[in-house]
Design an enzyme around this catalytic site. Structure first.
Site, PDB file in Angstrom:
ATOM      1  N   HIS A  19       0.848  -1.189   0.000  1.00 41.40           N
ATOM      2  CA  HIS A  19       0.000   0.000   0.000  1.00 41.40           C
ATOM      3  C   HIS A  19       0.884   1.239   0.000  1.00 41.40           C
ATOM      4  O   HIS A  19       1.216   1.813   1.030  1.00 41.40           O
ATOM      5  CB  HIS A  19      -0.910  -0.017   1.229  1.00 41.40           C
ATOM      6  CG  HIS A  19      -1.986   1.016   1.220  1.00 41.40           C
ATOM      7  ND1 HIS A  19      -3.195   0.851   1.852  1.00 41.40           N
ATOM      8  CD2 HIS A  19      -2.044   2.242   0.649  1.00 41.40           C
ATOM      9  CE1 HIS A  19      -3.948   1.922   1.688  1.00 41.40           C
ATOM     10  NE2 HIS A  19      -3.258   2.792   0.957  1.00 41.40           N
ATOM     11  N   HIS A  21       1.429   4.776  -2.515  1.00 38.44           N
ATOM     12  CA  HIS A  21       1.097   5.609  -3.669  1.00 38.44           C
ATOM     13  C   HIS A  21       2.359   6.328  -4.122  1.00 38.44           C
ATOM     14  O   HIS A  21       2.918   7.135  -3.364  1.00 38.44           O
ATOM     15  CB  HIS A  21       0.014   6.621  -3.301  1.00 38.44           C
ATOM     16  CG  HIS A  21      -1.270   5.997  -2.855  1.00 38.44           C
ATOM     17  ND1 HIS A  21      -2.306   5.747  -3.732  1.00 38.44           N
ATOM     18  CD2 HIS A  21      -1.680   5.558  -1.633  1.00 38.44           C
ATOM     19  CE1 HIS A  21      -3.309   5.188  -3.061  1.00 38.44           C
ATOM     20  NE2 HIS A  21      -2.948   5.064  -1.790  1.00 38.44           N
ATOM     21  N   HIS A 209      -9.464   0.562  -1.705  1.00 40.94           N
ATOM     22  CA  HIS A 209      -9.452   1.294  -0.446  1.00 40.94           C
ATOM     23  C   HIS A 209     -10.855   1.235   0.151  1.00 40.94           C
ATOM     24  O   HIS A 209     -11.835   1.608  -0.507  1.00 40.94           O
ATOM     25  CB  HIS A 209      -9.083   2.758  -0.693  1.00 40.94           C
ATOM     26  CG  HIS A 209      -7.624   2.993  -0.923  1.00 40.94           C
ATOM     27  ND1 HIS A 209      -6.901   2.329  -1.875  1.00 40.94           N
ATOM     28  CD2 HIS A 209      -6.755   3.853  -0.310  1.00 40.94           C
ATOM     29  CE1 HIS A 209      -5.646   2.770  -1.848  1.00 40.94           C
ATOM     30  NE2 HIS A 209      -5.531   3.688  -0.899  1.00 40.94           N
ATOM     31  N   GLU A 212     -11.328   3.033   5.748  1.00 42.49           N
ATOM     32  CA  GLU A 212     -10.366   3.984   6.306  1.00 42.49           C
ATOM     33  C   GLU A 212     -11.163   5.038   7.084  1.00 42.49           C
ATOM     34  O   GLU A 212     -11.105   5.115   8.300  1.00 42.49           O
ATOM     35  CB  GLU A 212      -9.538   4.634   5.200  1.00 42.49           C
ATOM     36  CG  GLU A 212      -8.562   5.691   5.712  1.00 42.49           C
ATOM     37  CD  GLU A 212      -7.855   6.437   4.583  1.00 42.49           C
ATOM     38  OE1 GLU A 212      -6.840   7.081   4.876  1.00 42.49           O
ATOM     39  OE2 GLU A 212      -8.324   6.386   3.429  1.00 42.49           O
ATOM     40  N   ASP A 290       1.799   4.095   2.763  1.00 45.40           N
ATOM     41  CA  ASP A 290       0.741   4.884   2.137  1.00 45.40           C
ATOM     42  C   ASP A 290       1.304   6.051   1.313  1.00 45.40           C
ATOM     43  O   ASP A 290       1.598   5.888   0.132  1.00 45.40           O
ATOM     44  CB  ASP A 290      -0.235   5.380   3.211  1.00 45.40           C
ATOM     45  CG  ASP A 290      -1.599   5.749   2.653  1.00 45.40           C
ATOM     46  OD1 ASP A 290      -1.813   5.613   1.434  1.00 45.40           O
ATOM     47  OD2 ASP A 290      -2.476   6.156   3.439  1.00 45.40           O
ATOM     48  N   ASP A 291       1.439   7.217   1.924  1.00 43.32           N
ATOM     49  CA  ASP A 291       1.976   8.422   1.264  1.00 43.32           C
ATOM     50  C   ASP A 291       3.053   9.007   2.169  1.00 43.32           C
ATOM     51  O   ASP A 291       2.851  10.031   2.830  1.00 43.32           O
ATOM     52  CB  ASP A 291       0.857   9.451   1.044  1.00 43.32           C
ATOM     53  CG  ASP A 291      -0.271   8.909   0.192  1.00 43.32           C
ATOM     54  OD1 ASP A 291      -0.118   8.910  -1.042  1.00 43.32           O
ATOM     55  OD2 ASP A 291      -1.294   8.479   0.757  1.00 43.32           O
TER      56      ASP A 291
END
Length: 352
Positions: A19, A21, A209, A212, A290-291
């Site tokens: 996961h 990005h 996704h 969340e 994630d980011d």
């Protein structure tokens, strides 16, 4: 970095990131450099863009997922050329490898680029160059998963999947699966049923996704309406005991992002995440970043945060890593190689 006695082991474990990005790895230094190179004007009415340090400090105080997505979109606007995407992906691969990642399945948001007039081929060519370098120079295997953006019209997503460029990318193995991401609350999974049916017909793997900022029902919707084999985030699953049991029985992988969940205020602290329940009830999960350029930590930082909060044993980490490898979308041959790496690390650790 954590000071736990198991930190040396955490650093060495052969990690699989599920996961991540790529656009979310755009550090301020590269963002400002690309904006200058490509003549992209950054917002003049936002003091956060005064300099790199100010922007990093702004990232520490996102009010919500949508607040983050605003800054994420500004960063994406600076990506224009093949070499921009190559630089972005290569910077992540270097950092991931240093953190012990040996296999990465990375997301990118094609519509965020094609809607600006950037061809899909431009994006994939840049990422592809970095992927080949990662395999040759780092021994890092990678797969690419385009994510459909929830706020975009469904016909736009279908047009993307049916485009000749996308079909060619699937045929050449440049993309492996499909996902959806973006603001969650207003977009239940069922809206994308036709998109996922199309992707499945194309032979793509399926993830989404869900859970969340949305409820457990969205996780169930991703499984039932979209037919996914993996759920990205999925932490809301604990609101439905039957769904937790189902996830365990069906070996559904939840790709959880601890520091992201805290930064976006899904939970107050990492301790609030349901990792202990997942371990106790046999729910598979992976730990991801994630980011990371926006959320204050790459994958090893997330591993350390989990260890500091839950004090996992060596046996528990072994189970997590074996599940991660088994649930990855790489070949059986690559899985066997990753398992050998794990055995080597554990044998050395246990004999020391």
């Amino acid at each position: 970095m954590c000071k736990h006695a198991l930190h040396p082991l955490l650093a060495r474990l052969p990690k699989t990131e599920h996961h991540l990005h790529l656009e979310g790895t755009l550090e301020p230094e590269l963002l400002f450099a690309l904006a200058g190179r490509n003549g992209i004007a950054l917002p003049v009415d936002d003091a956060a863009f005064a300099d790199e340090g100010t922007l990093l400090r702004r990232y520490e105080d996102f009010a919500s997922l949508d607040d983050f997505l605003h800054y994420y979109a500004v960063g994406i606007s600076t990506l224009v050329k093949v070499e921009d995407y190559e630089a972005l992906a290569w910077a992540y691969f270097l950092r991931a490898h240093a953190d012990g990642v040996r296999h990465a399945e990375v997301f990118f948001d094609p519509q965020a680029h094609t809607s600006r007039g950037i061809g899909l081929k431009t994006v994939l060519n840049g990422i592809g160059k970095a992927r080949r370098r990662a395999e040759t120079e780092l021994g890092l295997s990678t797969l690419v998963i385009p994510c459909i953006l929830k706020p975009f019209p469904v016909p736009d997503a279908l047009a993307l999947l049916n485009s000749e460029e996308f079909k060619a990318a699937v045929k050449e193995g440049e993309v492996t699966g499909i996902g959806i991401c973006g603001s969650e609350a207003a977009y239940p999974p069922v809206l994308f049923k036709e998109v996922y049916a199309t992707a499945k017909e194309m032979g793509l793997r399926l993830t989404a996704h869900a859970g969340e900022e949305g409820p457990a029902a969205y996780v169930a919707g991703a499984l039932d309406d979209l037919g996914v084999e993996r759920v990205d985030h999925g932490i809301a699953i604990t609101g439905d005991d039957a769904l937790v049991r189902r996830a365990a029985e069906e070996k559904i992988m939840l790709t959880v992002c601890p520091l992201s969940n805290v930064r976006l205020r899904c939970v107050k602290q990492v301790k609030d995440l349901p990792f202990r329940r997942f371990l106790d009830e046999g729910v598979r999960f992976s730990i991801n970043s994630d980011d990371p350029a926006y959320f204050g930590g790459y994958i090893l930082d997330n591993y350390c945060a989990v260890q500091e909060s839950f004090d996992l044993t060596v046996k528990e980490w072994e189970k997590v890593i074996r599940d991660n490898i088994d649930s990855s979308w790489c070949s059986d041959k690559r899985k066997a190689e990753l398992l050998t790496m794990l055995d080597d690390v554990l044998n050395e650790w246990n004999s020391s």
